[in-house]
Structures are given as C-alpha cells and as structure tokens.
Design an enzyme around this catalytic site. Structure first.
Site, mmCIF file in Angstrom:
data_model
loop_
_atom_site.group_PDB
_atom_site.id
_atom_site.type_symbol
_atom_site.label_atom_id
_atom_site.label_comp_id
_atom_site.label_asym_id
_atom_site.label_seq_id
_atom_site.Cartn_x
_atom_site.Cartn_y
_atom_site.Cartn_z
ATOM 1 N N GLU A 127 2.911 -0.374 0.616
ATOM 2 C CA GLU A 127 2.259 -1.529 1.237
ATOM 3 C C GLU A 127 0.940 -1.789 0.539
ATOM 4 O OE1 GLU A 127 1.477 -3.121 5.715
ATOM 5 O OE2 GLU A 127 0.538 -1.205 5.204
ATOM 6 N N TYR A 135 -0.418 -10.472 0.853
ATOM 7 C CA TYR A 135 0.213 -9.276 1.422
ATOM 8 C C TYR A 135 1.505 -8.981 0.667
ATOM 9 C CZ TYR A 135 2.619 -6.092 4.565
ATOM 10 O OH TYR A 135 3.282 -5.010 5.075
#
Length: 423
Positions: A233, A146
């Site tokens: 993101e 992530y």
C-alpha cells in the site's frame, strides 16, 4: 488492542483476516510487516522511486542523516507499525510522530521521539515504542494519489486499487466517491500487462510522464510478486513537479509461508512492535491473540475457540484471548499456553475446552495437571473435555488433588467460568 473497539469479535475478525494459513492447516498466523524505512529500501531494490531517507536509532545518527541529505529542512518520522503517526501523541506529552523541521532542530526532535511511546488511533491505548526514526528528504510534491495491491481471496487474484486522490483514508473515499477508485485484478500466470498498467496509470490521473508511471506501477507489482507480499500500500503515491511518481509512504506485508525463501526480509522483523505474549506464543507454534477480557481461553481448533468465546460472552463474561493449541499439542505447549495466558493481569479465570480427536483427552489432561502444578496456578480453572479417551482424561483431573472445576459441556463450562470470576 484497538483503542475504540470493545467487542472482542470485531477485534479478532480484523486481525484474523491477515492471519490465515493455507487450507491444509486453516489456522491463524501472523503476517510480517516492515517499518517504513525497511519497506522503502526494499522498494528501491525493485526499481520503485522513493524519497531519500535514512533510519536512525540515536540522536547522533539522526543528526548525521540530516547532514547527509544536506537540505535546510527534512522530514522526521517515528517508525512504528501503526498508522496515524502524524496525529499521534507521545506518552511524554510530545505531539505528532511526523514533522517537517529545520535541519538545526533534528537533535531536539529526535531526543523527544526516540525511546518514547507513540499512541495513535491504530496503535491501541498502550501505544508503540519508537526505537527508530527516519530522517527523509523533504519532497516538492504537487499531487497525491492512492495505490495498493492486495490479495483478493474470493477471486483469488491480486487486485490493484488505484485512485487519483490520496494521502487520506481510502475507506472514507470508497464511501463518498467510489467511482474514483479503479480496481484491476491481475492474473499471476500472465503477470501485469502493458494495457493493465496503462489502465492503472490512467486511474491515477497521470498526465505528464505516463511511460515512466507505467514502469513504476510494474515495479510495484514486481515487488509484490517477487517478495511474496500479501499487501503493498502506497499512500500517498505522489507526483513531483516534473510529473514523476514517488512512493512517499508505504506499508508492505508478507506471507509467513514464504519465510523459507525470503529469509533476508524476515530477519528484519521488529518484535518490539508486537504483543510480547503473541511473540512467545509463536515460538511454541501456538495461535494466540490478546483481547480485552477476564476469562483466559485455551482451546484446540479455531472454530471451537471462536464458539467458546461466543458462549463466554453470552453468559456475561469477556474472553481475554484467542488461543488455539492446534490438533497435536504436547505437554510443553500446554504449559507454555498456561504461562502466556496468565501473564495477562486481566485474566481472572482460565477455561480449557478440548475436543479430543487427534489430540487424546488423557494426554491433554495430564498436561493440564502438570502445567497447573508447574506454574502454581492461582486463579480458578475450568476444564471441559470431550472425545478420544475422555473418561481417562476426566479421571486424571479428578484424582489430581487440584482445584480444577470439571464441566460437562461447553455451555456448562462457560457458566462455571463466569461464576468463578471475582465479584
């Protein structure tokens, strides 16, 4: 509108968090978001490694894209501005907005997805229209991580959030294993240093192509700065068999205040993914957010608008929207606001709450009267005015001959609005 949230203030707080202008106006605004295929193209321009992929708006374009990739299998992805696509369901009954399929099946799947409406946990019950799909190369990914860059407003510096575990909810991971998450604030005056990039790469757990990973992290930060992003993101940021990083999926948001220097990016805005009333409001420079309720609100000032919604809820009603006309609304904007609010079939009463400072009460009163006449308002209207030229404003309304209920204060206005709802 969120599928599982009924409290309008929870909904509003989440959406206003990304809609705040600089302090000079302190008004909520919409921040541009791009589709995955658009974000991937922008990332590639900045040197970020992304999977090969092509957008398609027709079945024929999808088949051609798969042929261009040339593999036996491809990934077909619905392009909507909401998360949870893979577990979503189309209103036609077809399940899943993301599939790994044989190239020979592309026409079949594209036909079921294009033109459909995909409902996900983040789309709201109405879902989002799928006007474009993305045909992407199936990657041999061995590990998922992530990565994100966000604006840390209390600091206020961009902060990089990295974790060696990805492809899942970072919020859930933050609760179950917060030690696994690395947070690195970046000074914009200095930029991302080699040491900071190395710290982030270490937090991602990269062991093989470390130097290449450092360059990829720097490229992502370059994208954030040079494109005036509010958010980048990448989930998952993946590692292939050779150890190199690939931005397998991404969400990118942009600061509306930078539209003047990011024209090429803002031209890609897809208004079909937004509430049509919010799109119309933006054209009139009105700050509007649709909610689930029965009392429409037109207020000047974000704080007063929130207080108005709170009082409505307190007295048993439900606000149908947040609408701030600002401090210098003209008659045309008032009329536009009335039209936008009453487009919502759930609105059974309209409450106007104006505190006249820069905006004079007599001017807004005349606008209310004219707007009521122009649109032929057929639902109860409650008006509370206070401030500059308030007596003249009240006189205009009382002598208008229209069925407008006057209120003395905010509490009185909310009580009268709730009382005016159909029983």
């Amino acid at each position: 509108r969120a599928a599982t949230v009924t409290d309008p203030f929870t909904m509003l707080a989440a959406r206003l968090a990304r809609r705040v202008r600089p302090m000079r106006t302190a008004q909520p605004v919409r921040h541009l978001n791009l589709h995955e295929y658009q974000s991937a193209a922008l990332m590639a321009q900045k040197g970020v490694r992304v999977p090969e992929g092509y957008p398609a708006k027709t079945v024929e374009e999808a088949v051609a894209a798969a042929a261009k990739i040339g593999d036996d299998e491809v990934v077909i992805k619905s392009q909507i501005l909401a998360g949870g696509r893979g577990l979503g369901t189309f209103t036609n009954g077809f399940k899943g907005g993301v599939h790994v399929i044989k190239t020979s099946e592309v026409a079949e799947y594209a036909g079921k997805m294009l033109g459909g409406t995909l409902v996900t946990k983040q789309s709201g019950p109405a879902g989002k229209p799928v006007n474009t799909i993305m045909i992407a190369k199936k990657m041999n990914l061995v590990r998922e991580m992530y990565f994100s860059i966000l604006l840390n407003r209390p600091d206020p510096r961009p902060i990089v959030i990295a974790c060696a575990e990805g492809g899942t909810s970072i919020e859930d991971l933050a609760e179950s294993n917060p030690e696994a998450i690395v947070k690195v604030p970046i000074d914009l005056d200095v930029g991302m240093t080699d040491a900071q990039a190395a710290q982030i790469v270490d937090g991602l757990g990269v062991k093989k192509e470390v130097a290449d990973a450092v360059e990829q992290v720097k490229a992502l930060f370059k994208l954030f700065v040079e494109s005036d992003c509010t958010m980048v993101e990448v989930n998952p940021l993946a590692e292939d068999a050779s150890g190199k990083l690939i931005a397998a999926d991404a969400k990118v948001g942009f600061d509306d205040n930078a539209e003047f220097r990011q024209a090429a990016i803002f031209e890609q805005r897809d208004t079909s993914q937004e509430d049509s009333k919010e799109v119309a409001a933006a054209k009139w420079d009105l700050n509007y957010i649709a909610l689930d309720g029965n009392i429409g609100c037109m207020v000047n000032g974000a704080g007063l608008a929130m207080a108005t919604m709170d009082i409505i809820q307190l007295h048993g009603g439900k606000p149908a929207n947040f609408l701030d006309v600002g401090g210098a609304a003209k008659e045309e904007q008032v009329t536009a606001a009335f039209k936008i609010i009453t487009q919502d079939p759930g609105v059974k009463c309209l409450l106007v709450n104006i505190f006249g400072g820069i905006m004079k009460c007599d001017v807004i009163a005349q606008g209310i009267v004219n707007a009521t006449k122009e649109i032929g308002l057929k639902i109860p209207l409650v008006v509370r005015l206070e401030g500059t030229n308030v007596e003249e404003g009240k006189r205009i309304i009382s002598e208008s001959g229209l069925a407008i209920t006057a209120a003395n204060d905010l509490d009185d206005a909310a009580i009268k609005a709730v009382a005016a709802l159909p029983k």
